[in-house]
Write a protein that holds these residues in place. Structure first.
Motif, PDB file in Angstrom:
ATOM      1  N   GLU A 396       0.849  -1.192   0.000  1.00 18.97           N
ATOM      2  CA  GLU A 396       0.000   0.000   0.000  1.00 18.97           C
ATOM      3  C   GLU A 396       0.886   1.243   0.000  1.00 18.97           C
ATOM      4  N   ILE A 397       0.364   2.331  -0.593  1.00 25.33           N
ATOM      5  CA  ILE A 397       0.985   3.661  -0.549  1.00 25.33           C
ATOM      6  C   ILE A 397      -0.116   4.635  -0.187  1.00 25.33           C
ATOM      7  N   THR A 398       0.079   5.402   0.875  1.00 23.06           N
ATOM      8  CA  THR A 398      -1.000   6.278   1.344  1.00 23.06           C
ATOM      9  C   THR A 398      -0.438   7.517   2.027  1.00 23.06           C
ATOM     10  N   PRO A 399      -1.149   8.644   1.952  1.00 23.80           N
ATOM     11  CA  PRO A 399      -0.731   9.808   2.744  1.00 23.80           C
ATOM     12  C   PRO A 399      -1.056   9.606   4.216  1.00 23.80           C
ATOM     13  N   GLY A 400      -0.277  10.250   5.064  1.00 24.00           N
ATOM     14  CA  GLY A 400      -0.508  10.168   6.505  1.00 24.00           C
ATOM     15  C   GLY A 400       0.207  11.302   7.202  1.00 24.00           C
ATOM     16  N   TYR A 401       0.217  11.248   8.518  1.00 29.49           N
ATOM     17  CA  TYR A 401       0.873  12.270   9.319  1.00 29.49           C
ATOM     18  C   TYR A 401       2.065  11.679  10.073  1.00 29.49           C
ATOM     19  N   TYR A 402       3.158  12.430  10.085  1.00 28.43           N
ATOM     20  CA  TYR A 402       4.306  12.092  10.922  1.00 28.43           C
ATOM     21  C   TYR A 402       4.264  12.974  12.164  1.00 28.43           C
ATOM     22  N   MET A 403       4.232  12.343  13.335  1.00 30.79           N
ATOM     23  CA  MET A 403       4.094  13.076  14.587  1.00 30.79           C
ATOM     24  C   MET A 403       5.443  13.561  15.104  1.00 30.79           C
ATOM     25  N   ILE A 404       5.500  14.860  15.425  1.00 33.03           N
ATOM     26  CA  ILE A 404       6.680  15.464  16.036  1.00 33.03           C
ATOM     27  C   ILE A 404       6.247  16.030  17.383  1.00 33.03           C
ATOM     28  N   GLN A 405       6.867  15.547  18.458  1.00 35.60           N
ATOM     29  CA  GLN A 405       6.532  16.024  19.800  1.00 35.60           C
ATOM     30  C   GLN A 405       7.545  17.068  20.257  1.00 35.60           C
ATOM     31  N   ASP A 406       7.056  18.255  20.563  1.00 36.41           N
ATOM     32  CA  ASP A 406       7.881  19.299  21.167  1.00 36.41           C
ATOM     33  C   ASP A 406       7.684  19.197  22.675  1.00 36.41           C
ATOM     34  N   VAL A 407       8.588  18.481  23.327  1.00 37.17           N
ATOM     35  CA  VAL A 407       8.421  18.168  24.749  1.00 37.17           C
ATOM     36  C   VAL A 407       8.463  19.423  25.605  1.00 37.17           C
ATOM     37  N   GLU A 408       9.361  20.349  25.291  1.00 38.16           N
ATOM     38  CA  GLU A 408       9.529  21.537  26.124  1.00 38.16           C
ATOM     39  C   GLU A 408       8.302  22.443  26.078  1.00 38.16           C
ATOM     40  N   GLN A 409       7.750  22.661  24.880  1.00 29.90           N
ATOM     41  CA  GLN A 409       6.606  23.563  24.751  1.00 29.90           C
ATOM     42  C   GLN A 409       5.273  22.828  24.829  1.00 29.90           C
TER      43      GLN A 409
END
Length: 443
Positions: A396-409
């Protein structure tokens, strides 16, 4: 003493014994021991969020409409709900096994037929569970699974046929449909399906059917405030004993641990993830798929653990493992930090053995910026030309979201990306990584 006194003596002794017995009985009846009052074990009723129904948890991630000379597709949530609501109103009967062992090429031949729509599910769905959604009039629904649901109107729009296919097991079932309202079917399925975006089939020989967007895709890059859910709510819900029996241990600056004589709960306060384990209930038995999925859903419903939109994504009955993935705006969310974008359960003997999940919510969206991604066709061709990827293995090939966590803010950024699936592992498409000889693996 003469014999004449023996009988009177017996009578006196018997009278004394009867009198003592009566006295003892009265004493027992009137005795009130000074017991210490028994401490009542508190039954904690915790509802962290709302409960969810099967149709809210088990949903397709993509829809494909095949017309005579055109392939259309969509991941639009509103259109998907319109189609599902229509399907859920149908009367279905005559569940029939068509084939027990189809290969991917044979299944692809079915999926590319014109005058039909295919709903794509990320994981194998037990028929006995989805029977709560599809109104199938059959008392003998088998313990079988599917991951593709095809609505076929090629023979007649008066009575379409539903096909249930599994690309994993090769099973193919067919169900007859009785439409309560033909006009609704034409409007809510065929017309909506013809409004999808233009897709293109990727030619891959004998591999599974694959269709992707033909044009560039515009998706919002979103930034959220990360709202922490008090982990004590999960502690209270997960431990059956009273809180006085649960011991707390500060492991280090970012890790806390709670435990009693049966289980322990590890909390990562930096990335907002908890890990609960009850070792005594571990089981090596192969699970029945329908029971496994229902048990894991019921467990989360018991404490209202659906804090965001989590959908069923994967199940392995051998390891008794089930995964529910975070979705935002109809797209799956991936992360390189396991347990921050998903809820996973390993079911034990009668109850949960392992339970790993985030304890935050995507609260307030503070920024949203439209990003344009290349077309699915461009992504597929780049993967085909790469020396680092076996293109024939891509499912499969699909769009999605990559999660980036800004721990400090305490912020979470969802970055739109393309993903591709190989052997149950989702990999982020990054052209620079492909050229440099590496891949980013995300489960």
């Amino acid at each position: 003493m003469g014999l004449k006194y023996i009988e009177p003596i017996k009578s006196i002794v018997l009278l004394l014994l009867v009198s003592l017995s009566v006295l003892f009985t009265i004493a027992v009846w009137n005795y009130s021991p000074n017991y210490e009052p028994m401490e009542q074990v508190q039954t904690v009723d915790i509802s962290i969020s709302e409960k969810k129904t099967i149709d809210e948890i088990i949903k397709p991630y993509k829809m494909i409409t095949n017309l005579k000379d055109q392939v259309l597709g969509s991941v639009d949530v509103e259109k998907m709900d319109t189609i599902l609501n229509e399907i859920n109103s149908w009367e279905m009967s005559e569940l029939q096994l068509v084939s027990q062992k189809m290969n991917k090429f044979e299944i692809a031949q079915i999926l590319r037929q014109p005058s039909q729509m295919t709903l794509y599910f990320p994981g194998e769905v037990p028929m006995l569970v989805y029977d709560n959604v599809l109104l199938v009039d059959d008392a003998n629904i088998p313990e079988a699974t599917f991951n593709r649901l095809v609505v076929d109107w090629s023979q007649s729009t008066q009575a379409p046929v539903v096909h249930l296919l599994s690309e994993v097991s090769g099973l193919h079932y067919k169900i007859q449909v009785t439409l309560p309202n033909k006009t609704n079917f034409l409007r809510n399925v065929i017309d909506v399906g013809q409004s999808f975006d233009e897709y293109a089939e990727i030619d891959r020989g004998n591999a599974s059917f694959l269709a992707v967007p033909n044009d560039p895709v515009t998706i919002a890059r979103n930034t959220y405030i990360q709202e922490e859910i008090n982990p004590n709510k999960f502690r209270d819900a997960l431990f059956s004993e009273s809180n006085n029996a649960v011991r707390r241990n500060q492991v280090d600056a970012t890790h806390e641990e709670y435990g009693d004589d049966h289980a322990f709960l590890n909390i990562d306060t930096e990335i907002k993830r908890l890990n609960y384990v009850m070792p005594a209930v571990e089981s090596q038995e192969i699970a029945i798929p329908s029971e496994l999925l229902l048990n894991t859903i019921d467990f989360i419903n018991e404490h209202g653990g659906w804090t965001d939109e989590f959908r069923y994504a994967y199940m392995n009955p051998i390891s008794r493992y089930v995964r529910f993935q975070l979705y935002v705006d109809g797209l799956p969310v991936f992360s390189d930090q396991s347990g921050t974008n998903e809820i996973t359960e390993t079911w034990g003997n009668g109850r949960v053995f392992k339970y790993i999940r985030p304890y935050y919510k995507l609260d307030l969206k503070i920024e949203s910026k439209q990003n344009e991604l290349p077309s699915g066709v461009e992504v597929a061709e780049a993967l085909r030309e790469s020396q680092e990827v076996d293109f024939d293995l891509i499912e499969e090939i699909t769009p999605g979201y990559y999660m980036i966590q800004d721990v400090e803010q305490e912020l979470i950024v969802l970055e739109p990306c393309w993903y591709y699936l190989i052997k149950d592992n989702w990999l982020r498409f990054a052209p620079e990584e492909l050229q440099g000889g590496g891949m980013i693996g995300l489960e």
